[in-house]
Design a protein around this motif. Sequence first.
Motif, PDB file in Angstrom:
ATOM      1  N   PRO A   7      -6.573 -46.691 -74.688  1.00 13.23           N
ATOM      2  CA  PRO A   7      -6.054 -45.704 -74.280  1.00 13.23           C
ATOM      3  C   PRO A   7      -6.714 -44.090 -75.332  1.00 13.23           C
ATOM      4  CG  PRO A   7      -4.921 -46.916 -75.693  1.00 13.23           C
ATOM      5  CD  PRO A   7      -6.416 -47.411 -75.864  1.00 13.23           C
ATOM      6  N   CYS A   8      -6.202 -43.536 -74.612  1.00 17.62           N
ATOM      7  CA  CYS A   8      -6.291 -41.525 -75.460  1.00 17.62           C
ATOM      8  C   CYS A   8      -5.062 -42.095 -76.772  1.00 17.62           C
ATOM      9  CB  CYS A   8      -5.068 -40.356 -74.080  1.00 17.62           C
ATOM     10  SG  CYS A   8      -5.455 -38.863 -75.209  1.00 17.62           S
ATOM     11  N   SER A   9      -3.532 -42.675 -76.647  1.00 19.59           N
ATOM     12  CA  SER A   9      -3.328 -42.828 -77.872  1.00 19.59           C
ATOM     13  C   SER A   9      -2.552 -43.936 -77.616  1.00 19.59           C
ATOM     14  CB  SER A   9      -2.138 -41.644 -78.289  1.00 19.59           C
ATOM     15  OG  SER A   9      -1.315 -41.313 -77.276  1.00 19.59           O
ATOM     16  N   SER A  16     -13.768 -38.793 -69.752  1.00 29.46           N
ATOM     17  CA  SER A  16     -12.342 -38.793 -69.166  1.00 29.46           C
ATOM     18  C   SER A  16     -11.878 -37.284 -69.877  1.00 29.46           C
ATOM     19  CB  SER A  16     -11.675 -39.667 -69.937  1.00 29.46           C
ATOM     20  OG  SER A  16     -11.922 -40.676 -69.250  1.00 29.46           O
ATOM     21  N   HIS A  17     -12.114 -36.733 -70.368  1.00 31.05           N
ATOM     22  CA  HIS A  17     -12.441 -35.483 -70.882  1.00 31.05           C
ATOM     23  C   HIS A  17     -12.890 -34.014 -70.686  1.00 31.05           C
ATOM     24  CE1 HIS A  17     -10.340 -37.739 -74.308  1.00 31.05           C
ATOM     25  NE2 HIS A  17      -9.429 -36.998 -74.256  1.00 31.05           N
ATOM     26  N   ALA A  18     -13.753 -34.578 -70.367  1.00 36.70           N
ATOM     27  CA  ALA A  18     -15.236 -33.861 -69.389  1.00 36.70           C
ATOM     28  C   ALA A  18     -13.900 -33.802 -68.283  1.00 36.70           C
ATOM     29  CB  ALA A  18     -16.216 -34.215 -69.410  1.00 36.70           C
ATOM     30  N   VAL A  37     -14.264 -44.013 -72.807  1.00 36.62           N
ATOM     31  CA  VAL A  37     -13.605 -43.542 -71.605  1.00 36.62           C
ATOM     32  C   VAL A  37     -12.435 -44.251 -71.288  1.00 36.62           C
ATOM     33  CG1 VAL A  37     -13.028 -44.850 -69.416  1.00 36.62           C
ATOM     34  CG2 VAL A  37     -15.448 -44.240 -70.217  1.00 36.62           C
ATOM     35  N   GLU A  38     -11.315 -43.348 -71.584  1.00 37.73           N
ATOM     36  CA  GLU A  38      -9.673 -43.765 -71.473  1.00 37.73           C
ATOM     37  C   GLU A  38      -9.023 -44.771 -70.417  1.00 37.73           C
ATOM     38  OE1 GLU A  38      -8.269 -39.791 -74.691  1.00 37.73           O
ATOM     39  OE2 GLU A  38      -7.671 -39.558 -72.525  1.00 37.73           O
ATOM     40  N   MET A  39      -8.557 -45.263 -70.946  1.00 35.43           N
ATOM     41  CA  MET A  39      -7.957 -46.292 -70.304  1.00 35.43           C
ATOM     42  C   MET A  39      -6.668 -46.635 -70.440  1.00 35.43           C
ATOM     43  SD  MET A  39      -7.130 -49.781 -69.883  1.00 35.43           S
ATOM     44  CE  MET A  39      -8.409 -51.080 -71.088  1.00 35.43           C
ATOM     45  N   CYS A  58      -0.089 -39.531 -73.552  1.00 33.47           N
ATOM     46  CA  CYS A  58      -0.784 -38.131 -73.455  1.00 33.47           C
ATOM     47  C   CYS A  58      -2.075 -38.738 -72.706  1.00 33.47           C
ATOM     48  CB  CYS A  58      -1.807 -38.990 -74.589  1.00 33.47           C
ATOM     49  SG  CYS A  58      -2.359 -37.365 -75.459  1.00 33.47           S
ATOM     50  N   ASP A  59      -2.295 -37.611 -71.862  1.00 31.14           N
ATOM     51  CA  ASP A  59      -3.639 -37.649 -70.580  1.00 31.14           C
ATOM     52  C   ASP A  59      -3.184 -38.448 -69.981  1.00 31.14           C
ATOM     53  OD1 ASP A  59      -5.118 -35.413 -71.961  1.00 31.14           O
ATOM     54  OD2 ASP A  59      -6.513 -37.143 -73.132  1.00 31.14           O
ATOM     55  N   ALA A  60      -2.952 -38.744 -69.509  1.00 30.76           N
ATOM     56  CA  ALA A  60      -2.232 -39.693 -67.853  1.00 30.76           C
ATOM     57  C   ALA A  60      -2.774 -39.688 -66.903  1.00 30.76           C
ATOM     58  CB  ALA A  60      -0.836 -39.686 -67.725  1.00 30.76           C
ATOM     59  N   ASP A  61      -3.316 -38.223 -66.201  1.00 30.96           N
ATOM     60  CA  ASP A  61      -3.964 -37.623 -65.325  1.00 30.96           C
ATOM     61  C   ASP A  61      -5.240 -39.011 -65.376  1.00 30.96           C
ATOM     62  OD1 ASP A  61      -1.940 -36.260 -63.887  1.00 30.96           O
ATOM     63  OD2 ASP A  61      -3.457 -34.952 -63.948  1.00 30.96           O
ATOM     64  N   GLN A  62      -6.051 -38.782 -66.882  1.00 30.92           N
ATOM     65  CA  GLN A  62      -7.743 -39.123 -66.669  1.00 30.92           C
ATOM     66  C   GLN A  62      -7.764 -40.435 -67.071  1.00 30.92           C
ATOM     67  OE1 GLN A  62      -8.674 -35.947 -69.896  1.00 30.92           O
ATOM     68  NE2 GLN A  62      -8.398 -37.667 -71.402  1.00 30.92           N
ATOM     69  N   ALA A  63      -6.593 -41.431 -67.151  1.00 30.15           N
ATOM     70  CA  ALA A  63      -6.792 -42.851 -67.733  1.00 30.15           C
ATOM     71  C   ALA A  63      -7.460 -43.410 -66.358  1.00 30.15           C
ATOM     72  CB  ALA A  63      -5.510 -43.376 -68.590  1.00 30.15           C
TER      73      ALA A  63
HETATM   74 MN    MN Z   1      -7.058 -37.770 -74.624  1.00 33.13          MN
END
Ligand code: MN
Length: 338
Positions: free
Chosen positions: A101-103, A272-274, A298-300, A309-314
């Motif tokens: 995860p992001c966080s 993910s952040h790209a 990679v965010e999962m 945090c960063d829900a859209d990209q997980a």
């Molecule tokens: Mn993040």
Amino acid sequence: MIIIMSSETGEAQIKAVVDRLAAMGLDSNVSQGVERTVIGAIGDENKIDKESIQALPGVEDVIRVMKPYKIVARSFHKGDSVVDIKGIKLGGNQIQVIAGPCSVETQEQMNLAAQGVADAGCRLMRGGAFKPRTSPYSFQGKGEEGLTLFRNAAEKHNLPIVTELMDVRMLDTFMEHDVDVIQIGTRNMQNFDLLKEVGRIKKPVILKRGMSATISEWLMAAEYIAAGGNHDIIFCERGVRSFETYYRNVLDVTAIPVLKKETHLPVIVDPSHAGGKAWMVPALSRAAIAAGADGLLVEMHPNPCEAWCDADQALTPQELKDLMGELKGIAQVIGRDI
Ligand code: MN
Ligand code: PEP
């Protein structure tokens, strides 16, 4: 270093440059052409302050011949360097996907995430306990407690942990928690005091590219770490800023072969952040691996809709698993394992 004098340069100006170089301990080779005079500085280029030469009257241009970075340069070490993370090799033939995860949020979230990382076949886990958020009112991370939650979850699956260090004052805490890989985020790529400190320790460091950093600035940031004695550095391309608003950043795929040429150190990509959207992650991941990246970050999240945090990209755990399957095919074509 080569100094190009302007066409109207007189003898006195040429002599001033030669004298300045001599004062810096360098010899000169003056080559007088019809249009231009070119002065070659002979000796250790690192002794020259480029700006002070550039400022002399009659100097049109000053060109460095040597690269401003040494230890991280491919010329320093011809083969590919492999970073060993508790027996997991990054930079060798095997591609490593670091996922999580992001966080760090809760123990339950981290347990489910660790399960998902292991089930997908990834060998390393990411998660931020200290978060660099744009707004001071956004969730800033669980802090030290997050490191404990992270370790509890990851150790059940023997997953080494990757987490971001934002503040040099937290380095001792990171060492006490025996963080396996320290991530330096995009906003801190040129935090030179932080780079110097992680250069003194014996821990692998993932150095993310500053969102507006040139390749040369990025390599020099890595040189700060290497100069302190820590050569276990992994470059992470995470996208750079552009005029486009459709996606979060532009994944600079070109940076992958360029870095592979310029440095012997491993290069990974954070899709993910790209892209900033989960649906873009598989395509960007495939591109990164095809272009020669040694791994991905990679965010999962076990439940992306509820991510703090960063829900859209997980990705979901299943999407991560599917991605690993797709990447197997690409790895095979380019003669690598995953
Ligand atoms: Mn993040
Ligand atoms: C992260 O990896 O969670 C992160 C904040 O990344 P970046 O520094 O690339 O924005």
